[in-house]
Design a protein around this motif. Structure first.
Motif, PDB file in Angstrom:
ATOM      1  N   VAL A  80      15.571  -9.285  42.870  1.00 28.23           N
ATOM      2  CA  VAL A  80      15.686 -10.702  42.528  1.00 28.23           C
ATOM      3  C   VAL A  80      16.868 -10.934  41.591  1.00 28.23           C
ATOM      4  N   GLY A  81      17.082 -10.004  40.654  1.00 25.58           N
ATOM      5  CA  GLY A  81      18.210 -10.141  39.736  1.00 25.58           C
ATOM      6  C   GLY A  81      19.536 -10.161  40.478  1.00 25.58           C
ATOM      7  N   ARG A  82      19.690  -9.254  41.435  1.00 20.29           N
ATOM      8  CA  ARG A  82      20.931  -9.214  42.221  1.00 20.29           C
ATOM      9  C   ARG A  82      21.059 -10.453  43.093  1.00 20.29           C
ATOM     10  N   MET A  83      19.943 -10.910  43.654  1.00 20.89           N
ATOM     11  CA  MET A  83      19.985 -12.093  44.505  1.00 20.89           C
ATOM     12  C   MET A  83      20.394 -13.316  43.689  1.00 20.89           C
ATOM     13  N   ARG A 102      24.685 -24.856  51.087  1.00 20.01           N
ATOM     14  CA  ARG A 102      24.905 -23.979  52.237  1.00 20.01           C
ATOM     15  C   ARG A 102      25.247 -22.552  51.780  1.00 20.01           C
ATOM     16  N   ALA A 103      26.062 -22.438  50.745  1.00 17.75           N
ATOM     17  CA  ALA A 103      26.451 -21.128  50.230  1.00 17.75           C
ATOM     18  C   ALA A 103      25.255 -20.370  49.678  1.00 17.75           C
ATOM     19  N   MET A 104      24.362 -21.081  48.984  1.00 16.42           N
ATOM     20  CA  MET A 104      23.186 -20.424  48.419  1.00 16.42           C
ATOM     21  C   MET A 104      22.207 -20.001  49.510  1.00 16.42           C
ATOM     22  N   VAL A 105      22.022 -20.856  50.522  1.00 17.97           N
ATOM     23  CA  VAL A 105      21.152 -20.497  51.651  1.00 17.97           C
ATOM     24  C   VAL A 105      21.697 -19.259  52.347  1.00 17.97           C
ATOM     25  N   GLN A 110      21.650 -13.445  53.612  1.00 19.75           N
ATOM     26  CA  GLN A 110      22.430 -12.210  53.685  1.00 19.75           C
ATOM     27  C   GLN A 110      21.780 -11.105  52.853  1.00 19.75           C
ATOM     28  N   MET A 111      21.294 -11.447  51.663  1.00 21.40           N
ATOM     29  CA  MET A 111      20.658 -10.447  50.805  1.00 21.40           C
ATOM     30  C   MET A 111      19.390  -9.915  51.461  1.00 21.40           C
ATOM     31  N   ALA A 112      18.606 -10.819  52.065  1.00 23.33           N
ATOM     32  CA  ALA A 112      17.375 -10.391  52.730  1.00 23.33           C
ATOM     33  C   ALA A 112      17.686  -9.542  53.954  1.00 23.33           C
ATOM     34  N   GLU A 113      18.718  -9.945  54.708  1.00 22.44           N
ATOM     35  CA  GLU A 113      19.076  -9.230  55.926  1.00 22.44           C
ATOM     36  C   GLU A 113      19.685  -7.867  55.635  1.00 22.44           C
ATOM     37  N   SER A 114      20.300  -7.703  54.456  1.00 22.53           N
ATOM     38  CA  SER A 114      20.943  -6.430  54.130  1.00 22.53           C
ATOM     39  C   SER A 114      19.936  -5.288  54.102  1.00 22.53           C
ATOM     40  N   SER A 115      18.678  -5.584  53.779  1.00 17.62           N
ATOM     41  CA  SER A 115      17.621  -4.566  53.831  1.00 17.62           C
ATOM     42  C   SER A 115      16.273  -5.258  53.970  1.00 17.62           C
ATOM     43  N   PRO A 116      15.903  -5.630  55.201  1.00 16.31           N
ATOM     44  CA  PRO A 116      14.609  -6.286  55.411  1.00 16.31           C
ATOM     45  C   PRO A 116      13.438  -5.454  54.900  1.00 16.31           C
ATOM     46  N   ASN A 117      13.526  -4.126  55.005  1.00 17.33           N
ATOM     47  CA  ASN A 117      12.432  -3.274  54.543  1.00 17.33           C
ATOM     48  C   ASN A 117      12.209  -3.415  53.044  1.00 17.33           C
ATOM     49  N   VAL A 118      13.295  -3.419  52.278  1.00 15.52           N
ATOM     50  CA  VAL A 118      13.171  -3.563  50.828  1.00 15.52           C
ATOM     51  C   VAL A 118      12.675  -4.966  50.484  1.00 15.52           C
ATOM     52  N   TYR A 119      13.197  -5.982  51.175  1.00 12.86           N
ATOM     53  CA  TYR A 119      12.768  -7.354  50.923  1.00 12.86           C
ATOM     54  C   TYR A 119      11.266  -7.503  51.140  1.00 12.86           C
ATOM     55  N   MET A 120      10.778  -6.958  52.260  1.00 14.01           N
ATOM     56  CA  MET A 120       9.356  -7.057  52.548  1.00 14.01           C
ATOM     57  C   MET A 120       8.519  -6.229  51.572  1.00 14.01           C
ATOM     58  N   PHE A 121       9.038  -5.090  51.138  1.00 16.02           N
ATOM     59  CA  PHE A 121       8.303  -4.225  50.210  1.00 16.02           C
ATOM     60  C   PHE A 121       8.039  -4.935  48.889  1.00 16.02           C
ATOM     61  N   VAL A 122       9.022  -5.663  48.384  1.00 20.33           N
ATOM     62  CA  VAL A 122       8.849  -6.290  47.074  1.00 20.33           C
ATOM     63  C   VAL A 122       8.172  -7.655  47.153  1.00 20.33           C
ATOM     64  N   VAL A 182      13.433 -22.303  52.734  1.00 18.79           N
ATOM     65  CA  VAL A 182      14.400 -21.242  53.026  1.00 18.79           C
ATOM     66  C   VAL A 182      13.712 -19.885  53.045  1.00 18.79           C
ATOM     67  N   ARG A 183      12.826 -19.660  52.092  1.00 23.28           N
ATOM     68  CA  ARG A 183      12.124 -18.373  52.042  1.00 23.28           C
ATOM     69  C   ARG A 183      11.249 -18.177  53.275  1.00 23.28           C
ATOM     70  N   ALA A 184      10.476 -19.198  53.646  1.00 20.96           N
ATOM     71  CA  ALA A 184       9.578 -19.083  54.802  1.00 20.96           C
ATOM     72  C   ALA A 184      10.371 -18.898  56.089  1.00 20.96           C
ATOM     73  N   ALA A 185      11.418 -19.691  56.257  1.00 22.99           N
ATOM     74  CA  ALA A 185      12.241 -19.574  57.463  1.00 22.99           C
ATOM     75  C   ALA A 185      12.939 -18.218  57.511  1.00 22.99           C
ATOM     76  N   GLY A 186      13.415 -17.770  56.363  1.00 24.09           N
ATOM     77  CA  GLY A 186      14.097 -16.489  56.308  1.00 24.09           C
ATOM     78  C   GLY A 186      13.192 -15.332  56.668  1.00 24.09           C
ATOM     79  N   GLU A 187      11.962 -15.366  56.181  1.00 26.50           N
ATOM     80  CA  GLU A 187      11.029 -14.283  56.483  1.00 26.50           C
ATOM     81  C   GLU A 187      10.627 -14.279  57.945  1.00 26.50           C
TER      82      GLU A 187
END
Length: 239
Positions: A80-83, A102-105, A110-122, A182-187
Motif C-alpha cells: 500500500v505504501g508503494r501504491m 485517469r493517472a491514478m486509476v 498497473q500496481m495490481a497487475e504487476s503481481s496479482p498474487n501479491v495483491y490478492m495475498f494482502v 476502481v478496487r472492485a473493478a480492478g479485482e
C-alpha cells in the motif's frame, strides 16, 4: 557508583539500538523474501512454503509476525505504501482533474497487475481474522489520503464549472465511492484470464475514468431513456 552506572548505560543503549536495527533489517528482508515467494507460488502460499523460500523455519516468521495474518498485514503496509507513492506521483504530473483521475486509476491497475498474487495475498480474508488489510489501519489511512487527493481537484473543477451545483454536498461521498469502484473493478479484471473478454489496462482505465468523471449515461446513452419502472424498483406511491 554513579560514574559506573553512567558508563554502563550508554553501552547498554548502544547494544539495544544495534539489536533494534538488526531486527528491523531482518524483518524487512523476510517481507521481501515472502513477497517473492507469494509472487511465484500464488496467494494461497502457506507459511511453510514461504519459510522454505526464505531458507528458514516457520518459527522465525511466527516470531517476527505472530501468524500468517500478521505477515499479510506487514506485506500490505509495504504494498500500500508503494501504491500510494505511485498514485501521488501520477496525480502530481497531471495537468487537469480528469487527467489526474485517469493517472491514478491507471497507476492503481498497473500496481495490481504487476503481481496479482501479491495483491490478492494482502487483500484476501485471513482465517479467523477477517480481511488482512481491513483489520489494520493501513488501508483506512490509504483511503483517507487518496480521498483527499481526489476531492481537492474535483472541488476546484466544480467551483469553476458555471453549470455545476453551487454547493456540491454529495462530493464528500464521491472519493470513497470512486475508490471502491476502481478496487472492485480492478479485482474482477485481475480474475479474468487473458483473452477477448479482458480489456487492456489502458482501456479499463479510460472506461473507469469516464464512468467516474462523466457518468455512466455518457457510455450508455440509452440508459437515460429507460422507463421509470426499469430504473427504480419502487412505484410512484413508494409501494
Amino acid at each position: 557508583m554513579n560514574q559506573l552506572t553512567a558508563h554502563v548505560r550508554p553501552l547498554a543503549d548502544g547494544r539495544s539500538s544495534r539489536w533494534s536495527k538488526h531486527r528491523e533489517a531482518r524483518r524487512a528482508a523476510l517481507i521481501r523474501t515472502a513477497r517473492k515467494a507469494v509472487h511465484r507460488i500464488g496467494p494461497g502460499a502457506s507459511m511453510e512454503e514461504i519459510a522454505s523460500a526464505a531458507e528458514t523455519s516457520k518459527s522465525v516468521f511466527y516470531r517476527y509476525f505472530g501468524d500468517k495474518a500478521g505477515l499479510q498485514r506487514a506485506m500490505g503496509e509495504v504494498v500500500v505504501g508503494r501504491m500510494q507513492e505511485q498514485l501521488i506521483e501520477a496525480a502530481r504530473q497531471a495537468s487537469t482533474p480528469r487527467d489526474g483521475l485517469r493517472a491514478m486509476v491507471s497507476a492503481y491497475l498497473q500496481m495490481a497487475e504487476s503481481s496479482p498474487n501479491v495483491y490478492m495475498f494482502v487483500t484476501q480474508p485471513a482465517q479467523d481474522a477477517g480481511s488482512a488489510l481491513e483489520s489494520s489501519p493501513t488501508l483506512s489511512t490509504f483511503f483517507d489520503a487518496i480521498s483527499t487527493m481526489l476531492a481537492s481537484p474535483m472541488e476546484r473543477y466544480l467551483a469553476d464549472d458555471p453549470a455545476g451545483p453551487a454547493v456540491p454536498q454529495p462530493l464528500t461521498f464521491w472519493p470513497r465511492a470512486a475508490i471502491g469502484m476502481v478496487r472492485a473493478a480492478g479485482e474482477q479484471w485481475l480474475s479474468v484470464p487473458p483473452g477477448p473478454d479482458r480489456p487492456s489496462e489502458s482501456d479499463l482505465a479510460d472506461s473507469l475514468t469516464a464512468w467516474l468523471f462523466d457518468g455512466i449515461a455518457t457510455a450508455v446513452p440509452q440508459a437515460s431513456l429507460a422507463p421509470t419502472s426499469l430504473r427504480s424498483p419502487l412505484s410512484k406511491d413508494g409501494s
